[in-house]
Design a protein around this motif. Structure first.
Motif, PDB file in Angstrom:
ATOM      1  N   PRO A 324       1.547  -1.236   0.554  1.00  0.00           N
ATOM      2  CA  PRO A 324       0.601   0.235   0.147  1.00  0.00           C
ATOM      3  C   PRO A 324       1.178   1.077  -0.489  1.00  0.00           C
ATOM      4  CG  PRO A 324      -0.195  -0.960   2.105  1.00  0.00           C
ATOM      5  CD  PRO A 324       0.983  -2.071   1.333  1.00  0.00           C
ATOM      6  N   LEU A 327      -1.835   6.313  -3.827  1.00  0.00           N
ATOM      7  CA  LEU A 327      -1.102   5.648  -5.059  1.00  0.00           C
ATOM      8  C   LEU A 327      -0.691   6.310  -6.141  1.00  0.00           C
ATOM      9  CD1 LEU A 327      -2.482   4.152  -6.704  1.00  0.00           C
ATOM     10  CD2 LEU A 327      -5.288   5.588  -7.213  1.00  0.00           C
ATOM     11  N   TYR A 353      -2.169  -6.297  -5.320  1.00  0.00           N
ATOM     12  CA  TYR A 353      -1.999  -4.907  -5.042  1.00  0.00           C
ATOM     13  C   TYR A 353      -3.278  -4.648  -3.864  1.00  0.00           C
ATOM     14  CZ  TYR A 353      -3.486   0.503  -4.872  1.00  0.00           C
ATOM     15  OH  TYR A 353      -4.598   1.434  -4.360  1.00  0.00           O
ATOM     16  N   CYS A 355      -5.172  -2.495  -1.905  1.00  0.00           N
ATOM     17  CA  CYS A 355      -5.949  -0.478  -1.617  1.00  0.00           C
ATOM     18  C   CYS A 355      -5.530   0.094  -0.642  1.00  0.00           C
ATOM     19  CB  CYS A 355      -6.862  -1.157  -2.067  1.00  0.00           C
ATOM     20  SG  CYS A 355      -8.158   0.490  -2.603  1.00  0.00           S
ATOM     21  N   VAL A 369     -12.508   1.765  -4.862  1.00  0.00           N
ATOM     22  CA  VAL A 369     -11.120   0.388  -5.255  1.00  0.00           C
ATOM     23  C   VAL A 369     -10.437   0.486  -6.640  1.00  0.00           C
ATOM     24  CG1 VAL A 369     -10.798  -1.746  -4.835  1.00  0.00           C
ATOM     25  CG2 VAL A 369     -11.578  -0.418  -2.496  1.00  0.00           C
ATOM     26  N   HIS A 372      -9.138   2.930  -7.527  1.00  0.00           N
ATOM     27  CA  HIS A 372      -7.132   3.583  -7.917  1.00  0.00           C
ATOM     28  C   HIS A 372      -6.501   2.588  -8.405  1.00  0.00           C
ATOM     29  CE1 HIS A 372      -8.740   4.586  -3.414  1.00  0.00           C
ATOM     30  NE2 HIS A 372      -7.050   4.568  -3.495  1.00  0.00           N
ATOM     31  N   ILE A 373      -7.731   0.981  -9.144  1.00  0.00           N
ATOM     32  CA  ILE A 373      -7.567   0.120  -9.939  1.00  0.00           C
ATOM     33  C   ILE A 373      -7.160   0.340 -10.727  1.00  0.00           C
ATOM     34  CG2 ILE A 373      -7.891  -2.101 -11.318  1.00  0.00           C
ATOM     35  CD1 ILE A 373      -9.352  -2.675  -8.527  1.00  0.00           C
ATOM     36  N   VAL A 388      -6.820  -7.687  -5.820  1.00  0.00           N
ATOM     37  CA  VAL A 388      -6.821  -6.494  -4.790  1.00  0.00           C
ATOM     38  C   VAL A 388      -7.176  -6.979  -3.546  1.00  0.00           C
ATOM     39  CG1 VAL A 388      -8.854  -5.932  -5.299  1.00  0.00           C
ATOM     40  CG2 VAL A 388      -7.477  -4.636  -4.836  1.00  0.00           C
ATOM     41  N   VAL A 390      -8.730  -5.835  -0.456  1.00  0.00           N
ATOM     42  CA  VAL A 390      -9.559  -4.554   0.622  1.00  0.00           C
ATOM     43  C   VAL A 390      -9.655  -5.272   1.964  1.00  0.00           C
ATOM     44  CG1 VAL A 390     -11.091  -3.059   0.643  1.00  0.00           C
ATOM     45  CG2 VAL A 390     -10.091  -4.874  -1.787  1.00  0.00           C
TER      46      VAL A 390
END
Length: 460
Positions: A324, A327, A353, A355, A369, A372-373, A388, A390
């Protein structure tokens, strides 16, 4: 200072406990410790047997060299002594006595030898040598993990991962231009060492005084205020060794780092961002302070060369973790290095990933979310990960109010949108919440356990 006093008090209590219990039996604990030496994979038993074989071969060589004459006399003498002893003491008594005596002497000699080695290598006695060896073997059998990011998020994750594997490579951004790192970058012209320092400290033994020294920040002195000792140390090492990569390697040896920390590139990278209102902002710290919506991110030079060691680590990795961290200013800057993103995209190993828990003002306010991707996909021009992670449980109402005052909210999980992007969702409770300040952070150990559990299921 308070930690040192606490440790001294704890050692005093332990010494008093040893005095009070010195006449009480400790055999079960010792036996348990002795049996640990029989654990597979320590590479100890095989060398002891090899040494014993060497003793036998040496004895045989001496016997052959002297034509067996002294050996023959000695064997005859021993035979006569044993024959006389057998007439006095029955063989069914003398045999077991001799056998047990021999085993006792071997066991006693090995125990004292290992004790002497332990006393030299572990003078504090806080941890038995066998426990150190077992941990060393276990960690070195861990998967080869590459973690990509920067900032406090990356160091938090590394602090947890080092408890499960020693084969960790952290690839860190060098785009930072704020704080102590920014001052050193502007005044001396070195690559910013701040994120690298944090990662080195996270992968080192937290109990060591050298680690505390590495993280020490000066609060007085002309030109020193705000600088950390680790930043100055890495800067000096860069000047001495010629580049940041060699400086990191030397510092890793000093700090007994588990794993490896590498910059994504040795180029002097400067970030720029295009905002929704048309502004072009240059500089990592200025992008966040601008307070606009980022629609495009890039760097100068446009295509910095990747560090060969970092590319090799990705090519040999069993597991790749992104984030993390911030970003646009911690995660994506590493992926702006073409060789880095191409190496990740070419791998078929598990890639995930992590988040962020909360949105970040000036970077990701209002982001879900899937946002972000998409930001990572657009910056790289291709998908780089297949899952991902979360966080599942929302923060407390007090923390939500505190973050709302800074225009920050929990990152919303839009399941359908994430599914359409072809990403698998890993839900887990990996958050720590400071009850006094209301700040939320990833929990190092829980996060590492979840990531390694998912890797085990995917890898198998």
């Amino acid at each position: 200072m308070s930690i040192g006093i606490f440790k001294q008090a704890l050692r005093s209590i332990q010494q008093e406990s040893r005095i009070n219990w010195e006449f009480k039996p400790r055999t079960p604990q010792r036996v348990h410790r002795w049996f640990k030496w029989l654990s597979p994979g320590l590479l100890v038993k095989r060398w002891l047997l090899l040494s014993a074989g060497g003793v036998l071969l040496t004895s045989l060589g001496v016997a052959i060299w002297v034509k067996l004459t002294p050996i023959a006399w000695f064997i005859q003498l021993v035979g006569k002594i044993l024959e006389e002893a057998a007439t006095i003491v029955p063989s069914y008594v003398s045999g077991p006595i001799a056998l047990l005596s021999g085993l006792f002497l071997i066991f006693w000699g090995q125990t004292r030898s290992l004790g002497a080695i332990t006393e030299v290598l572990k003078p504090d006695g806080d941890e038995q040598l066998i426990d150190v060896l077992l941990a060393h073997r276990r960690l070195n059998r861990g998967p080869k993990i590459v973690v990509i990011g920067g900032g406090t998020g990356l160091s938090t994750l590394l602090r947890g991962l080092k408890e499960f594997s020693a084969n960790i490579t952290a690839i860190v951004t060098v785009a930072d231009d704020g704080g102590s790192s920014g001052r050193l970058r502007r005044e001396i012209g070195v690559l910013p060492p701040g994120d690298i320092r944090n990662c080195l400290a996270a992968l080192a033994d937290e109990e060591k005084l050298l680690t505390e020294l590495f993280q020490y920040r000066f609060s007085a002195g002309d030109g020193l205020v705000g600088h950390s000792f680790g930043n100055l140390f890495l800067t000096a090492m860069s000047e001495i060794t010629g580049d940041l990569e060699q400086a990191i390697a030397a510092s890793s040896q000093v700090l007994a780092v588990r794993g490896c920390v590498l910059p994504a590139t040795l180029s002097d990278v400067r970030l720029w961002a295009e905002l929704a209102d048309g502004r072009i902002i240059q500089g990592e710290s200025s992008i966040t302070e601008a307070g606009g919506q980022i629609i495009k991110i890039g760097c100068i030079p446009a295509n910095p060369p990747g560090l060969p060691a970092a590319i090799k680590a990705i090519q040999e990795a069993d597991y790749i973790i992104i984030g993390p961290g911030s970003l646009y200013t911690s995660v994506i800057p590493n992926l702006l290095v073409p060789e880095i993103k191409e190496a990740i995209a070419s791998r078929l190993v598990p890639r995930i990933y992590v988040c962020n828990i909360m949105t970040q003002p000036g970077e990701t306010q209002g982001y879900s979310v899937s946002d972000h991707i998409l930001a990572i996909d657009h910056a790289c021009g291709q998908p780089l990960f297949n899952a991902v992670l979360v966080h599942k449980k929302p923060p407390s109402p007090q923390s939500l109010v505190r973050y709302a005052q800074e225009n920050s909210n929990p990152v919303f999980l839009d399941r359908e949108a994430v599914g359409q992007l072809g990403r698998r969702i890993v839900l887990a409770n990996v958050m720590d919440e400071d009850q006094e300040t209301g700040y939320v952070r990833h929990n190092s150990r829980r996060l590492a356990k979840v990531l390694l559990r998912w890797y085990s299921r995917t890898h198998s």
